[in-house]
Enzyme design. Structure first.
Site: not given
Ligand code: PXP
Length: 237
Positions: A7, A10, A43, A45, A49, A70, A101, A151, A191
């Site tokens: 992922n 970041h 993801h 969003r 963000r 996602e 999340t 998941e 996660h």
């Protein structure tokens, strides 16, 4: 042997801190694939963000392994997915104020709504995964709405402070994985996973893929820092 999805949200978080151009998640995606990852996860969003629509569209062009999008279980997001056509959509719960999340998708309580989104995506040939707590009722509900994958949320396992607590959470994940596999769904997990806590989960053979973000990007910042400073030092001296 399980697959690794990385992922890269970041990387975009860091870029958005200056609302500039670097680091570009596209460059990160290329390096992640060169290093042997089996897929990229982002993801998109609602508040944008970190990952932006532009990132998603371009990632779909350049990712050569697998792009897992996602997103919230909303029709507006499904429309974006239908135009981008990622290799997999993972439906996640989304709250505006959360840092990340928190908790899995409540499938059992909103089967009709989720099934509608699953069907929309299936009509375009996009497989769907549901990010859920390792809870047998959620697994059954995910199966009912015809999810292709689940998941399993590993946050509680990752946050366990004592080994007894970790044992309980590990067992919940193992049982959930077993049931999901038995009813024919693919099993991913993620996660809060780190270089320390992931190994134990690899013993659960039903889990075919781990999706990991924060820990990998955090490590990349540290292992890359020395070289970055050396290069700048050379430039200024
Ligand atoms: N899987 C899902 C569904 C997520 O929402 C996240 C966080 O964006 C992850 C995996 C990765 O979690 P982490 O960044 O803690 O590794």
């Amino acid at each position: 042997m399980a697959r690794l999805g990385v992922n890269i949200d970041h990387v975009a978080t860091l870029r958005q801190a200056r609302a500039g151009k670097e680091p570009d998640p596209l460059a990160a995606a290329v390096l992640v694939e060169l290093a042997g990852a089996d897929g990229l996860v982002v993801h998109l969003r609602e508040d944008r963000r970190h990952i932006q629509d532009r990132d998603l569209a371009l990632l779909r062009e350049i990712v050569q392994t697998k792009l897992d999008l996602e997103m919230a279980a909303e029709e507006s997001m499904a429309k974006i997915a239908l135009s981008v056509k990622p290799h997999l959509v993972t439906l996640v719960p989304e709250r505006r104020q959360e840092l990340t999340t928190e908790g899995g998708l409540e499938v059992a309580g909103q089967q009709e709504r989720i099934q509608r989104i699953v069907e929309l995506l299936h009509d375009s040939g996009i497989p769907v995964s549901l990010f859920i707590e390792p809870d047998l009722n959620q697994i059954k509900a995910a199966h009912k709405v015809r999810a292709d994958f689940v998941e399993l949320h590993t946050g509680r396992y990752a946050n366990a402070r004592r080994s007894k607590e970790e044992d309980v959470e590990f067992e919940a994940i193992a049982q959930a994985a077993k049931l999901a596999y038995k009813v024919g769904m693919g099993v991913n997990a993620g996660h809060g996973l780190t270089y320390r806590n992931v190994r134990r989960l690899t013993k659960i053979f039903e889990i075919v893929e781990f999706n990991i973000g924060h820990s990998i990007i955090a490590r990349a910042v540290l292992v890359g820092l020395e070289q970055a400073v050396r290069e700048m030092k050379q430039l200024v001296s």
